[in-house]
Design an enzyme around this catalytic site. Sequence first.
Site: not given
Length: 289
Positions: A132, A108, A157
């Site tokens: 996270y 991510t 996203w």
Amino acid sequence: MEKIIVTGCNGQLGRAINKELPKDKYELINTDVFEGEGIIPLDITNVDAVIELARKTKATAIINCAAYTAVDKQESDVDLSYKINAIGPRNLAIAATETGAKLVHISTDYVFEGNGTRPYIEFDKTGPVSVYGKTKLAGEEMVKQFARDFFIIRTAWLYGDGKNFVKTMLGLSEKYDEVSVVKDQLGTPTSTKELAKAIHYLLGTENYGVFHGTCEGDTNWADFTEEIFRLAGKNTRVNHVTTKEYSEKNPQAAPRPAYSILDNYMFRLTSDFRFADWHYAIEEYLKEL
């Protein structure tokens, strides 16, 4: 026919992988936390269970779509976050190395601090600020440490078949005349369809390493919402608010990166694969909804 283990097959990306990979070339061994039709239950935090499945199936690749992604919840659920986002990838990496399988691990944009002034490349320094982000970075490190042949793909996203920002906004547009959306967080909306294409491409190569994988171009959440409403023919007004204003109304929210634009630098340096522009991808997605 190549056998591929897909973890988190019920998630948005797992579903896109199932649509993207041709059935005449790949046999997908779909796994998730819970058993279902054609789905094998697998707890990726259990190293013995992971190794046993890899040995039994003799899979040539493992695609890890499983993750704990509830960003706000993880701020008070740290142990579970590390178990799923760090120990899980470690276990899959150990199993992949033991059986000679390639490992595709999804990471991510949250591994970066999010205060950049230009798109992040794969060689930039990481510095996550949320639980996270920290646990996902730990997962990357585990893969690097224990896997031999791996692709780590950082995306951002993400939206696809499942619960996501696009569907949330469309749902709100059915109930309200106006919505308030953050205007000062920059990034690139990315469809799972495009990410699945990238994974398919990489699987056929030995082009191992860390990659950024997002659609091309960039925007902010408020402008993205306006584009969703325009394409969907909605008249709902979008109020552009700052992160500070949003945080004051939602004090439990975890810190979000203000700047999440990733540059797919490694794809450009090492391959001819290119992602679609985000405008094209969201238009395609809404047509298929």
